[in-house]
Design an enzyme around this catalytic site. Structure first.
Site, PDB file in Angstrom:
ATOM      1  N   SER A 102     -13.507  -2.060 -12.378  1.00  0.00           N
ATOM      2  CA  SER A 102     -12.192  -1.945 -13.012  1.00  0.00           C
ATOM      3  C   SER A 102     -12.276  -2.030 -14.536  1.00  0.00           C
ATOM      4  CB  SER A 102     -11.251  -3.006 -12.429  1.00  0.00           C
ATOM      5  OG  SER A 102      -9.924  -2.782 -12.789  1.00  0.00           O
ATOM      6  N   ASP A 243      -7.328   2.082 -17.449  1.00  0.00           N
ATOM      7  CA  ASP A 243      -8.520   1.236 -17.475  1.00  0.00           C
ATOM      8  C   ASP A 243      -9.664   2.003 -16.821  1.00  0.00           C
ATOM      9  OD1 ASP A 243      -7.737   1.108 -14.833  1.00  0.00           O
ATOM     10  OD2 ASP A 243      -8.295  -0.997 -14.592  1.00  0.00           O
ATOM     11  N   ASP A 245     -11.106   2.273 -13.935  1.00  0.00           N
ATOM     12  CA  ASP A 245     -10.963   2.994 -12.668  1.00  0.00           C
ATOM     13  C   ASP A 245      -9.573   3.584 -12.491  1.00  0.00           C
ATOM     14  OD1 ASP A 245      -9.729   0.539 -12.248  1.00  0.00           O
ATOM     15  OD2 ASP A 245     -10.299   0.439 -10.134  1.00  0.00           O
ATOM     16  N   ASP A 247      -6.588   2.442 -12.223  1.00  0.00           N
ATOM     17  CA  ASP A 247      -5.562   1.896 -11.328  1.00  0.00           C
ATOM     18  C   ASP A 247      -4.540   1.057 -12.079  1.00  0.00           C
ATOM     19  OD1 ASP A 247      -7.050  -0.390 -11.834  1.00  0.00           O
ATOM     20  OD2 ASP A 247      -7.202  -1.008  -9.733  1.00  0.00           O
TER      21      ASP A 247
END
Length: 451
Positions: A102, A243, A245, A247
């Site tokens: 992440s 960010d 990833d 999400d």
């Protein structure tokens, strides 16, 4: 039951250090493959990743594990976490895997798992996986004739782009908008600019040249300074920060002001309530969301249900109690009409839809409430259970009483570091600062005394 591998968002750690080693990743593939493989039928797993260098290592280890368990593997390449969840359903896979840490630095990595419904796995299944990893996996391997195959698939990234675009109302486009997108040198570096451009926006992209080690490096939703400057420089209408990833998302308005997840949720909640789309009578957020958001919703006869920190807890509460909007101040926003997990691109599109529909600038659309003064500080501990200390308990009780009904105090241990996080908020900024500092001082002094 104590967990050895799984945290609140899958398995995470420094690459090539326990538990983020090829050995553990392969065992995860074997264990998960055995649990989700359909006997007598072809079973498949989809695997995506962000742009970290260690993604190649973990990807290959997972492939070895899943194929050894008899599952076919579809390798999606760099793709957002929500795209993996969506494609898990679209491709009728039995399990989905995202290799990502992440918003963490490049040297960390992680493994997130999604069931065939696109939702993260239950605690019970995660504990079962842990038990299998630490046991003998040999009995669970497929026979020599049933070993799975792996292949890289092209084009599925465009399925997700089309899916994201369809979440924008058909009568709305992005024509006339100049948008700066900060891709954090991460998994959204292809999909976000493409989707926005195809919807009609003029797109200026920054931090979209991943090299394996620059993911989240002074960029993206955790470091929006560069985006703020770029929005001002090119006189953009809005900036979008993802960010690593993709999400989570934060926005920057035309004046260069950052708009956090609380304000974004307020916009969506108000808009969806007005069009009778909001379910559950309000939204779900964590204990860290600002008191100003709660008051804003209450003024509109909407509720704010709070959970522990972590988007998995938000999603669990949404599913159990019938909400369709939830999220975190950090920018994880879950819109269950469209997605099973946080989705930065889709969340941003909902805000842009409101702005286009109302013909107003982002600064006017997204300033729904004045945040209550809020202060968060961390104090490092040397182990033990400092929150059970008598002096610490007394300091917390005193602070709670002083803040009264017009404030909130949240104290919790970090899930990943030896830290205690102390957050207070209230209308009196001076009082907020004092109670936080007082608690920090007591925890620090008691920790030193214990040592």
């Amino acid at each position: 039951m104590t967990r050895k591998y799984f945290g609140t968002d899958g398995i995470r750690g420094q690459a090539n250090s326990f538990p983020m080693t090829p050995e553990v990743a392969m065992k995860v593939g074997m264990a998960v493959g055995h649990i989700f493989r359909r006997k007598g039928q072809t079973s498949r797993v989809v695997i995506g990743k962000d742009t970290r260098r260690s993604g190649y290592m973990l990807e290959n280890a997972l492939v070895a594990g899943f194929t050894a368990a008899g599952m076919d593997v579809f390798l999606l390449g760099p793709i957002p976490t929500p795209a993996v969840a969506m494609l898990c359903r679209s491709l009728r896979a039995d399990i989905g895997v995202m290799i990502s840490a992440s918003h963490n630095p490049f040297y960390d990595n992680g493994i997130k798992l999604f069931g065939p419904d696109g939702f993260k796995l239950s605690d019970e299944i995660e504990l079962k996986i842990e038990a299998m990893i630490d046991g003998d996996l040999t009995p669970y391997l497929a026979s020599h004739g049933d070993v799975g195959r792996a292949k890289r698939v092209d084009g599925d990234i465009y399925r997700y782009i089309e899916f994201a675009k369809r979440t924008l109302p058909r009568n709305i486009d992005l024509n006339g908008l100049r948008i700066v997108v900060d891709c954090a040198n991460g998994a959204g570096y292809k999909v976000a600019p493409a989707a926005l451009w195809e919807l009609g926006a003029e797109v200026i992209t920054i931090n979209n040249e991943p090299n394996g080690i620059n993911i989240n490096e002074d960029c993206g939703s955790t470091h929006p300074i560069g985006l703020m400057k770029k929005v001002h420089e090119v006189r953009a209408d809005v900036g979008i920060a993802l960010d690593g990833d993709a999400d989570r998302v934060l926005l920057v308005d035309e004046n260069g002001t950052v708009i956090d997840g609380d304000q974004l949720m307020a916009v969506i909640a108000e808009s969806w309530a007005a069009s009778d789309r909001l379910e559950g009578g309000g939204i779900v957020a964590t204990v860290m969301s600002n008191l100003g958001l709660e008051r804003f919703l209450a003024d509109r006869h909407l509720t704010l249900a709070r959970t522990k920190v972590g988007d998995r807890y938000v999603v669990e509460h949404m599913r159990e109690h019938g909400f369709n909007v939830g999220g975190e101040q950090s920018g994880h926003i879950v819109l269950s009409d469209y997605a099973t997990t946080g989705d930065g691109l889709i969340s941003a599109l909902q805000i842009l839809a409101v702005a286009q529909e109302q013909g107003k600038p982002i600064s006017e659309i997204c300033r729904k409430f004045d945040p209550v003064p809020q202060l968060l500080k961390n104090v490092r501990t040397s182990g033990g259970k400092p929150l059970e200390n008598k002096r610490v308990k007394s300091a917390i009780d005193e602070a709670t009483e002083r803040l009264g009904v017009q404030g909130r105090l949240v104290i919790r241990p970090s899930g990943t570091e030896p830290l205690i996080r102390v957050m207070a908020e209230g209308d009196d900024r001076g009082l907020v600062e004092k109670v936080v500092n007082d608690i920090i001082d007591v925890i620090s002094s008691e920790g030193s005394a214990a040592a």
